[in-house]
Write an enzyme that holds these catalytic residues in place. Sequence first.
Site, PDB file in Angstrom:
ATOM      1  N   CYS A   1       2.097   5.636  -6.289  1.00 55.15           N
ATOM      2  CA  CYS A   1       3.086   6.604  -5.825  1.00 55.15           C
ATOM      3  C   CYS A   1       3.395   6.393  -4.341  1.00 55.15           C
ATOM      4  CB  CYS A   1       2.586   8.030  -6.080  1.00 55.15           C
ATOM      5  SG  CYS A   1       3.878   9.268  -5.899  1.00 55.15           S
TER       6      CYS A   1
ATOM      7  N   TYR B   1      -7.987 -12.055   0.511  1.00 52.95           N
ATOM      8  CA  TYR B   1      -7.397 -10.768   0.896  1.00 52.95           C
ATOM      9  C   TYR B   1      -6.635 -10.123  -0.264  1.00 52.95           C
ATOM     10  CZ  TYR B   1      -8.736 -12.880   5.255  1.00 52.95           C
ATOM     11  OH  TYR B   1      -9.469 -13.506   6.241  1.00 52.95           O
TER      12      TYR B   1
ATOM     13  N   TYR C   1       1.765  -6.559   4.961  1.00 51.67           N
ATOM     14  CA  TYR C   1       2.268  -7.652   5.793  1.00 51.67           C
ATOM     15  C   TYR C   1       3.666  -8.127   5.402  1.00 51.67           C
ATOM     16  CZ  TYR C   1      -2.787  -8.215   6.661  1.00 51.67           C
ATOM     17  OH  TYR C   1      -4.110  -8.012   6.973  1.00 51.67           O
TER      18      TYR C   1
ATOM     19  N   GLU D   1     -14.694 -21.406  10.902  1.00 53.88           N
ATOM     20  CA  GLU D   1     -14.791 -20.211  10.070  1.00 53.88           C
ATOM     21  C   GLU D   1     -13.604 -20.078   9.118  1.00 53.88           C
ATOM     22  OE1 GLU D   1     -14.941 -17.060  12.883  1.00 53.88           O
ATOM     23  OE2 GLU D   1     -16.840 -17.673  13.773  1.00 53.88           O
ATOM     24  N   PRO D   2     -13.395 -21.038   8.221  1.00 51.50           N
ATOM     25  CA  PRO D   2     -12.282 -20.903   7.272  1.00 51.50           C
ATOM     26  C   PRO D   2     -12.561 -19.822   6.244  1.00 51.50           C
ATOM     27  CG  PRO D   2     -13.619 -22.796   6.687  1.00 51.50           C
ATOM     28  CD  PRO D   2     -14.177 -22.267   7.992  1.00 51.50           C
ATOM     29  N   GLY D   3     -11.547 -19.094   5.893  1.00 49.58           N
ATOM     30  CA  GLY D   3     -11.652 -18.086   4.838  1.00 49.58           C
ATOM     31  C   GLY D   3     -10.561 -18.311   3.813  1.00 49.58           C
ATOM     32  N   ARG D   4      -9.345 -17.938   4.185  1.00 50.58           N
ATOM     33  CA  ARG D   4      -8.181 -18.129   3.313  1.00 50.58           C
ATOM     34  C   ARG D   4      -8.053 -19.585   2.866  1.00 50.58           C
ATOM     35  NH1 ARG D   4      -3.567 -14.877   4.140  1.00 50.58           N
ATOM     36  NH2 ARG D   4      -4.430 -14.495   6.213  1.00 50.58           N
TER      37      ARG D   4
END
Length: 480
Positions: A408, A436, A383, A340-343
């Site tokens: 702000c 992301y 992060y 399940e690769p995403g990044r």
Amino acid sequence: MRANRSVVPAKTAGQSARGKPRGTGGHGFRAGREQCACSRNGNSSGTRVPSAAADSPLSMSRDDRAPPASFRYRNNVLYAEDVSLAELAAKFGTPLYVYSRSAIQQAYAGFAQALAGTPHLICYAVKANSNLAVLRTLTKLGAGFDIVSVGELERVLRAGGDPGRVVFSGVGKRADEIKRALQVGIRCFNVESAAELEQINALAVAMRVRAPVALRINPEIQAQTHPHIHTGHATSKFGIHAVTAEQVFRRALELPGIRLIGLACHIGSQITDLAPYAEAWRCIVKLADRYAELGAQLEHVDFGGGLGIRYRDETIPGADKFIAVARNAIANRNLQILVEPGRALVGTAGVLITRIEYLKTTPHARLLVIDAGMTELLRPSLYDAWHEVREVIPGSDPAVYDVVGPVCESADVLARERRLAVQAGDLLAIMDCGAYGASMGSNYNSRLRPAEVLVDGDLATLVRRRETFDELMNLELLPK
């Protein structure tokens, strides 16, 4: 948009000090359909224009390392494939997300080639970037999808994805989400608790179907990554703890609405060390062997994703090494490998283009106040993430700046202590924002979501319109 050699026009009213137009936001373009085709003299053209020039020396950048392969300088201008980022900003405005199709294709090919000859399914983690054009690109490559909500499922279906190649993860699946997934016939649910298993069974029985499920196991493995994206440790909310999994497994075999077809595991994100994967996957395969002895007829093991990318100076194992560990774990077992690769598929394929509104000097720092902020890119605030920042057109006389947004919040700082040669009105590219980035954006401070563009060679396609104020408020009602 066609590549244009004349990327810095003569200065006119409304342009910045370095002569770059202040784009209007690409009004009138439809997401995924309208395309910009600008020739050298500014007229539309139906033919592609040859590449502008060979890549310039990398020393023009304030950073010591090269930009990602799909983003290179030509004649002192940063390009996405064969399209100038300055031209894209002029046409579509800023802030602006720009994605490289070839970068996505190359990243996917790395996994596919490593898995060649082995039964497998590459399930892209939709949460990383859920733009329909990105999903369509991956669908055409043969990808499956890992989803965590029914909204992501609807996006996959809208992009032409096959529901039979979808796995549904996440700890809080609602009844309506489970029903919809059963209705369209997804590949399987990654079940994360005994209570969820019972819920899926009850709904499946009521619909007179059997739900395909895999048990997501928490192996209690400590991966070295940010605490917010670490999912396989002992106190995580994710998965069924390995020490209690057999009880859930036995219950799954008893339930009439459940068809147990696999085991799953996902230990975190932005992981740069393969050792935790090897340890976790040994645990999962050991359980698969145990359950086979107890009568399970498993079809696959889902090893999850989380392989990191290089944002700064990380050493990243390639997809080939990641898959080699998975192959070694499976050995000669007759089980399909799911990942399940995403990044790892989209992270380096995107940049965020932003314009400098002001240069501000305080007794303690020089600030670049830009038109993008934590509403467009949350990762630095959430992060403390590091993203490389580059000048779209590098100038002279560099200085050290903090790069801050207009939101702000004191946390709205996208980069600190970066050496850049810029002035007010110039464009910056925040690199490695394909994952992301836009998917975690918000309307905080009633800010409009930016446009998104997909580049393929010398062709740029608007794949998300810039939001309007009417769209921002059209779901809200004033009481009588």
